[in-house]
Scaffold this motif. Structure first.
Motif, PDB file in Angstrom:
ATOM      1  N   SER A 309     -24.102 -29.301 -29.252  1.00  0.00           N
ATOM      2  CA  SER A 309     -24.933 -29.048 -29.802  1.00  0.00           C
ATOM      3  C   SER A 309     -26.567 -29.234 -28.335  1.00  0.00           C
ATOM      4  N   ARG A 310     -26.346 -30.646 -27.531  1.00  0.00           N
ATOM      5  CA  ARG A 310     -27.807 -30.561 -26.831  1.00  0.00           C
ATOM      6  C   ARG A 310     -27.696 -29.334 -25.130  1.00  0.00           C
ATOM      7  N   LYS A 311     -25.903 -29.383 -24.833  1.00  0.00           N
ATOM      8  CA  LYS A 311     -26.219 -28.620 -23.252  1.00  0.00           C
ATOM      9  C   LYS A 311     -26.241 -27.172 -24.113  1.00  0.00           C
ATOM     10  N   ALA A 312     -26.115 -26.950 -25.646  1.00  0.00           N
ATOM     11  CA  ALA A 312     -26.599 -25.379 -25.889  1.00  0.00           C
ATOM     12  C   ALA A 312     -28.156 -25.275 -26.461  1.00  0.00           C
ATOM     13  N   CYS A 313     -28.847 -26.622 -26.444  1.00  0.00           N
ATOM     14  CA  CYS A 313     -30.080 -26.431 -26.178  1.00  0.00           C
ATOM     15  C   CYS A 313     -30.950 -26.482 -25.024  1.00  0.00           C
ATOM     16  N   VAL A 314     -30.415 -26.240 -24.020  1.00  0.00           N
ATOM     17  CA  VAL A 314     -30.504 -26.747 -22.220  1.00  0.00           C
ATOM     18  C   VAL A 314     -30.327 -24.749 -22.236  1.00  0.00           C
ATOM     19  N   ALA A 315     -29.326 -24.275 -22.598  1.00  0.00           N
ATOM     20  CA  ALA A 315     -28.970 -22.847 -22.277  1.00  0.00           C
ATOM     21  C   ALA A 315     -29.439 -22.005 -22.876  1.00  0.00           C
ATOM     22  N   VAL A 316     -30.329 -22.693 -24.726  1.00  0.00           N
ATOM     23  CA  VAL A 316     -31.632 -21.466 -24.806  1.00  0.00           C
ATOM     24  C   VAL A 316     -32.743 -21.728 -24.911  1.00  0.00           C
ATOM     25  N   ALA A 317     -33.090 -23.078 -24.237  1.00  0.00           N
ATOM     26  CA  ALA A 317     -34.022 -22.861 -23.280  1.00  0.00           C
ATOM     27  C   ALA A 317     -34.523 -22.215 -22.187  1.00  0.00           C
ATOM     28  N   ARG A 318     -33.278 -21.714 -21.330  1.00  0.00           N
ATOM     29  CA  ARG A 318     -33.550 -21.410 -20.204  1.00  0.00           C
ATOM     30  C   ARG A 318     -33.003 -19.771 -20.070  1.00  0.00           C
ATOM     31  N   LYS A 319     -32.777 -19.333 -21.686  1.00  0.00           N
ATOM     32  CA  LYS A 319     -32.897 -18.086 -21.855  1.00  0.00           C
ATOM     33  C   LYS A 319     -34.190 -18.045 -22.528  1.00  0.00           C
ATOM     34  N   LEU A 320     -34.874 -18.422 -23.507  1.00  0.00           N
ATOM     35  CA  LEU A 320     -35.820 -18.970 -23.285  1.00  0.00           C
ATOM     36  C   LEU A 320     -37.329 -18.507 -22.315  1.00  0.00           C
ATOM     37  N   ALA A 321     -36.707 -19.089 -21.079  1.00  0.00           N
ATOM     38  CA  ALA A 321     -38.321 -19.198 -20.891  1.00  0.00           C
ATOM     39  C   ALA A 321     -38.241 -17.287 -19.847  1.00  0.00           C
ATOM     40  N   ILE A 322     -37.174 -16.676 -19.647  1.00  0.00           N
ATOM     41  CA  ILE A 322     -36.898 -16.038 -19.328  1.00  0.00           C
ATOM     42  C   ILE A 322     -37.441 -14.762 -19.855  1.00  0.00           C
ATOM     43  N   ILE A 323     -36.953 -14.873 -21.002  1.00  0.00           N
ATOM     44  CA  ILE A 323     -37.176 -14.005 -22.127  1.00  0.00           C
ATOM     45  C   ILE A 323     -38.492 -14.095 -22.340  1.00  0.00           C
ATOM     46  N   MET A 324     -39.561 -14.840 -22.306  1.00  0.00           N
ATOM     47  CA  MET A 324     -40.897 -14.817 -22.265  1.00  0.00           C
ATOM     48  C   MET A 324     -41.415 -14.551 -20.792  1.00  0.00           C
ATOM     49  N   HIS A 325     -40.619 -15.166 -20.074  1.00  0.00           N
ATOM     50  CA  HIS A 325     -41.844 -14.268 -19.177  1.00  0.00           C
ATOM     51  C   HIS A 325     -42.140 -12.423 -19.078  1.00  0.00           C
ATOM     52  N   ARG A 326     -39.879 -12.157 -19.737  1.00  0.00           N
ATOM     53  CA  ARG A 326     -40.141 -10.493 -20.091  1.00  0.00           C
ATOM     54  C   ARG A 326     -41.359 -10.238 -20.496  1.00  0.00           C
ATOM     55  N   MET A 327     -41.580 -10.841 -22.097  1.00  0.00           N
ATOM     56  CA  MET A 327     -42.474 -10.942 -23.192  1.00  0.00           C
ATOM     57  C   MET A 327     -44.038  -9.947 -22.417  1.00  0.00           C
ATOM     58  N   TRP A 328     -44.265 -11.252 -21.615  1.00  0.00           N
ATOM     59  CA  TRP A 328     -45.542 -10.987 -20.173  1.00  0.00           C
ATOM     60  C   TRP A 328     -45.735 -10.450 -19.196  1.00  0.00           C
ATOM     61  N   VAL A 329     -44.680 -10.202 -19.085  1.00  0.00           N
ATOM     62  CA  VAL A 329     -44.732  -9.254 -18.318  1.00  0.00           C
ATOM     63  C   VAL A 329     -45.080  -7.285 -18.846  1.00  0.00           C
ATOM     64  N   GLU A 330     -44.475  -7.216 -19.835  1.00  0.00           N
ATOM     65  CA  GLU A 330     -43.785  -5.660 -20.614  1.00  0.00           C
ATOM     66  C   GLU A 330     -44.657  -6.106 -21.543  1.00  0.00           C
ATOM     67  N   GLU A 331     -45.621  -6.917 -21.899  1.00  0.00           N
ATOM     68  CA  GLU A 331     -46.008  -6.802 -23.168  1.00  0.00           C
ATOM     69  C   GLU A 331     -45.536  -6.618 -24.789  1.00  0.00           C
ATOM     70  N   THR A 332     -44.317  -7.020 -24.880  1.00  0.00           N
ATOM     71  CA  THR A 332     -43.809  -7.009 -25.542  1.00  0.00           C
ATOM     72  C   THR A 332     -44.048  -8.586 -26.711  1.00  0.00           C
ATOM     73  N   ASP A 333     -43.490  -8.055 -27.958  1.00  0.00           N
ATOM     74  CA  ASP A 333     -43.059  -9.419 -29.161  1.00  0.00           C
ATOM     75  C   ASP A 333     -42.033  -9.565 -28.377  1.00  0.00           C
ATOM     76  N   PHE A 334     -41.499 -10.705 -29.357  1.00  0.00           N
ATOM     77  CA  PHE A 334     -39.951 -10.849 -29.324  1.00  0.00           C
ATOM     78  C   PHE A 334     -39.387 -10.170 -30.384  1.00  0.00           C
ATOM     79  N   ARG A 335     -37.771  -9.794 -30.008  1.00  0.00           N
ATOM     80  CA  ARG A 335     -37.468  -9.019 -30.560  1.00  0.00           C
ATOM     81  C   ARG A 335     -36.721  -9.616 -31.053  1.00  0.00           C
ATOM     82  N   PHE A 336     -36.435  -9.510 -32.360  1.00  0.00           N
ATOM     83  CA  PHE A 336     -35.135 -10.741 -33.141  1.00  0.00           C
ATOM     84  C   PHE A 336     -33.820  -9.718 -33.038  1.00  0.00           C
TER      85      PHE A 336
END
Length: 345
Positions: A309-336
């Motif tokens: 779980s700990r390593k998986a949380c780090v991996a998800v955190a890395r993806k979150l950083a990428i996704i949040m930046h993309r959301m900011w640039v494209e001005e879109t909400d999170f896609r579930f």
């Protein structure tokens, strides 16, 4: 002929070196580490100065902003890159460092760093102050626990909202300890009230900000995480690729490659520790607390079964950083995303 300036900043004084394009020295000296004295010293060559270099340090953002407002072309250079360049000099002095920085400007041999806007600096200062405030509050709680444990008074697992009542109950059986414990408990209770007020103000700030509201559509990302992300990134357009955000925050593995050796280690932990911790907490909340299905959560849960779980949380955190930046640039909400359809048996 164009002139280049190197500034080696210390707490009280700043060493200054002005050189010409051919490397010959024009002026060397010192001035107070204040905007007005520095501008006064550089004013005689204002029209000839092509570039001013300043090494990243606690005072660099303040002085950088003042020199930019005064009309100078200035860059803030990366510390480790500057240290490697300056370490080649036999003598380590402020004067030598200022001359070295001026040479870096003249040769173009420098790596510039982004200087945050005034708004981002103020927001980051508030978030760091809150973090230190909470750390001291928790330290007082641990001190109370430790002092009472010596006398056989065990608080045990208790929610913070009932912490003070639990301490008062135990002190009723040990009135001699009140002189030592009550001042700490009063300070802790006062800090808890101020923390609640600060959190309320930060939440109101996040709800009024369009970028933060968009980022908070991600499950697990609340006001503190969204404000921290906005203050840390400042300008999303400074990253050409969203994947670079994860590396900037130290969430990508270290790589050692030489000849036949090619190893990937733990994450680099470069960059902003506060933001990295916030993203880890958001990832943990997204995977464990949030019940709403998402493609990211499903991927993280599946990964956790394989690597922990700990390593998986780090991996998800890395993806979150990428996704949040993309959301900011494209001005879109999170896609579930849509959960897979299970076929009835």
């Amino acid at each position: 002929m164009a002139l280049y300036v190197g500034l080696d900043v210390s707490l009280r004084m700043t060493s200054i070196c002005v050189v010409e394009a051919d490397g010959s020295s024009v002026w060397e000296g010192k001035a107070e580490s204040e905007p007005v004295p520095l501008v006064k010293v550089l004013s005689p060559w204002r029209d000839k100065i092509a570039l001013v270099g300043i090494e990243a340090c606690p005072l660099s953002e303040w002085l950088y902003g003042a020199l930019v407002e005064s009309g100078f072309q200035i860059v803030c250079i990366e510390t480790r890159h500057a240290q490697r360049f300056l370490s080649s000099r036999p003598n380590k002095t402020d004067r030598s460092d200022a001359r070295g920085i001026a040479e870096m400007m003249r040769l173009g041999h420098y790596r510039s760093v982004h200087v945050k806007s005034k708004a981002s600096q103020l927001l980051r200062t508030t978030l760091i102050a809150r973090k230190k405030f909470v750390d001291h509050m928790l330290a007082i709680e641990d001190t109370i626990r430790g002092l009472m444990k010596v006398h056989g008074l065990k608080l045990g697992a208790v929610h913070r909202s009932r912490f003070a009542a639990r301490v008062e109950t135990l002190l009723a059986d040990a009135p001699d300890l009140r002189m030592a414990i009550e001042p700490l408990l009063e300070a802790r209770n006062m800090m808890r009230k101020h923390k609640a007020l600060m959190d309320r103000q930060l939440a109101q700030m996040a709800r009024k900000d369009d970028v933060c509201k968009r980022l908070m559509t991600v499950s697990g990302v609340g006001p503190l995480v969204s404000l921290s992300f906005k203050a840390t990134i400042d300008d999303p357009n400074r990253f050409k690729d969203s994947k670079a955000v994860a590396a900037h925050l130290g969430l990508t593995p270290r790589v050692y490659q030489s000849g036949e050796i090619d190893r990937s280690g733990n994450i680099s932990k470069c960059g902003d520790k506060l933001m990295r911790h916030a993203l880890y907490e958001a990832a943990n909340s997204h995977m464990r607390i949030s019940k709403k299905w998402s493609t990211l959560r499903a991927w993280g849960v599946k990964l956790a079964k394989r690597i922990g779980s700990r390593k998986a949380c780090v991996a998800v955190a890395r993806k979150l950083a990428i996704i949040m930046h993309r959301m900011w640039v494209e001005e879109t909400d999170f896609r579930f995303g849509k959960p897979p359809v299970t076929q009835p048996t």
